[in-house]
Design a protein around this motif. Sequence first.
Motif, mmCIF file in Angstrom:
data_model
loop_
_atom_site.group_PDB
_atom_site.id
_atom_site.type_symbol
_atom_site.label_atom_id
_atom_site.label_comp_id
_atom_site.label_asym_id
_atom_site.label_seq_id
_atom_site.Cartn_x
_atom_site.Cartn_y
_atom_site.Cartn_z
ATOM 1 N N GLY A 57 11.283 16.403 6.952
ATOM 2 C CA GLY A 57 10.328 15.341 6.688
ATOM 3 C C GLY A 57 9.380 15.247 7.870
ATOM 4 O O GLY A 57 9.579 15.902 8.894
ATOM 5 N N SER B 275 4.855 11.730 2.906
ATOM 6 C CA SER B 275 5.909 11.054 2.149
ATOM 7 C C SER B 275 6.907 12.029 1.512
ATOM 8 O O SER B 275 7.950 11.598 1.034
ATOM 9 C CB SER B 275 5.289 10.169 1.071
ATOM 10 O OG SER B 275 4.498 10.941 0.196
ATOM 11 N N ASP B 276 6.602 13.325 1.500
ATOM 12 C CA ASP B 276 7.493 14.303 0.872
ATOM 13 C C ASP B 276 8.582 14.768 1.830
ATOM 14 O O ASP B 276 8.372 14.839 3.042
ATOM 15 C CB ASP B 276 6.706 15.530 0.407
ATOM 16 C CG ASP B 276 5.758 15.229 -0.735
ATOM 17 O OD1 ASP B 276 5.930 14.179 -1.389
ATOM 18 O OD2 ASP B 276 4.858 16.044 -0.978
ATOM 19 N N THR C 73 10.855 12.078 -2.198
ATOM 20 C CA THR C 73 9.775 11.379 -1.504
ATOM 21 C C THR C 73 10.243 10.004 -1.083
ATOM 22 O O THR C 73 11.195 9.456 -1.638
ATOM 23 C CB THR C 73 8.522 11.200 -2.393
ATOM 24 O OG1 THR C 73 8.869 10.398 -3.511
ATOM 25 C CG2 THR C 73 7.957 12.519 -2.866
ATOM 26 N N THR C 74 9.541 9.462 -0.111
ATOM 27 C CA THR C 74 9.784 8.073 0.251
ATOM 28 C C THR C 74 9.077 7.200 -0.786
ATOM 29 O O THR C 74 8.110 7.640 -1.410
ATOM 30 C CB THR C 74 9.259 7.775 1.670
ATOM 31 O OG1 THR C 74 7.901 8.186 1.756
ATOM 32 C CG2 THR C 74 10.086 8.495 2.718
ATOM 33 N N THR D 53 6.866 4.111 -2.623
ATOM 34 C CA THR D 53 5.636 3.375 -2.335
ATOM 35 C C THR D 53 5.968 1.889 -2.281
ATOM 36 O O THR D 53 6.988 1.454 -2.811
ATOM 37 C CB THR D 53 4.558 3.633 -3.409
ATOM 38 O OG1 THR D 53 5.093 3.298 -4.690
ATOM 39 C CG2 THR D 53 4.100 5.076 -3.406
ATOM 40 N N TYR E 261 1.719 4.258 0.364
ATOM 41 C CA TYR E 261 2.762 5.218 0.725
ATOM 42 C C TYR E 261 3.575 4.707 1.904
ATOM 43 O O TYR E 261 3.068 4.001 2.762
ATOM 44 C CB TYR E 261 2.147 6.560 1.109
ATOM 45 C CG TYR E 261 1.583 7.321 -0.057
ATOM 46 C CD1 TYR E 261 2.413 8.022 -0.914
ATOM 47 C CD2 TYR E 261 0.213 7.329 -0.301
ATOM 48 C CE1 TYR E 261 1.895 8.724 -1.991
ATOM 49 C CE2 TYR E 261 -0.317 8.023 -1.378
ATOM 50 C CZ TYR E 261 0.528 8.717 -2.219
ATOM 51 O OH TYR E 261 0.017 9.397 -3.277
ATOM 52 N N THR E 262 4.850 5.065 1.921
ATOM 53 C CA THR E 262 5.684 4.859 3.102
ATOM 54 C C THR E 262 6.065 6.240 3.614
ATOM 55 O O THR E 262 5.951 7.238 2.897
ATOM 56 C CB THR E 262 6.956 4.047 2.782
ATOM 57 O OG1 THR E 262 7.777 4.789 1.862
ATOM 58 C CG2 THR E 262 6.615 2.685 2.201
ATOM 59 N N PHE E 263 6.493 6.291 4.857
ATOM 60 C CA PHE E 263 6.815 7.564 5.493
ATOM 61 C C PHE E 263 8.203 7.493 6.116
ATOM 62 O O PHE E 263 8.655 6.410 6.496
ATOM 63 C CB PHE E 263 5.782 7.894 6.569
ATOM 64 C CG PHE E 263 4.369 7.810 6.057
ATOM 65 C CD1 PHE E 263 3.885 8.748 5.166
ATOM 66 C CD2 PHE E 263 3.531 6.781 6.439
ATOM 67 C CE1 PHE E 263 2.597 8.674 4.681
ATOM 68 C CE2 PHE E 263 2.237 6.699 5.963
ATOM 69 C CZ PHE E 263 1.767 7.644 5.081
ATOM 70 N N SER F 217 12.625 4.583 5.760
ATOM 71 C CA SER F 217 11.174 4.682 5.631
ATOM 72 C C SER F 217 10.480 3.553 6.399
ATOM 73 O O SER F 217 11.131 2.594 6.824
ATOM 74 C CB SER F 217 10.758 4.667 4.163
ATOM 75 O OG SER F 217 11.133 3.456 3.550
ATOM 76 N N THR F 218 9.171 3.695 6.537
ATOM 77 C CA THR F 218 8.391 2.743 7.340
ATOM 78 C C THR F 218 8.408 1.321 6.789
ATOM 79 O O THR F 218 8.079 0.392 7.513
ATOM 80 C CB THR F 218 6.919 3.213 7.449
ATOM 81 O OG1 THR F 218 6.414 3.528 6.149
ATOM 82 C CG2 THR F 218 6.790 4.405 8.368
#
Length: 192
Positions: A126, A131-132, A153-154, A156, A162-164, A184-185
């Motif tokens: 990652g 996000s992938d 993916t993370t 949304t 999007y989150t990361f 995730s963020t």
Amino acid sequence: SITSTLLQKQDVIFPIPETVRNNGFICSHLNYYKKVLVAGYYRMKTKTKKVESHHSDNNDDGEHEAKLYLTHLAGTSSPSKTQQMKDKKWYDLGDVVPFFTIPKYGRHIFYTDFIQAKNTPFLIVGANVGSDIAIVDTSCHQVLELQGGKTITTPTTDDGEYTFPISLATTSISDTNNDLYIISTNGNMIQF
């Protein structure tokens, strides 16, 4: 102690991949599992003249590039193996996961972990700006396509943002039972 162990091994050389040597790349990531060494590099080229950008003021206007490399180490990392390590081939996996624009003053950071499936370690990848999540078969150095077009993916946010990933980890109960955890963020932990 760990310090004395590291100092004893200071003369062991892990040469960096030729394509990043003296080209402005910075190593920002290392991971090792069962003789597979992974190194992540990034570089940023600043634009020399001001051009109108389609990015917001929160994004960096520089050109960012990320590369992930993988090599297989034979034996142990003792000084007697130094020459063998110098001859090892690094496999260029590219950026592995697509990434969005980089935040102003930011940089690209890889997150990796491994899962063991039968005799092959699979690399989970990652990045803090995408996000992938990708899976790499370390035996053939290829990013795997999941069956049925599925992706990891993370999530949304409720607003569709999007989150990361900010961290990831794996657990292996057996060769066929592995779990992937991603923080995730937005503060959520996702399990796959």
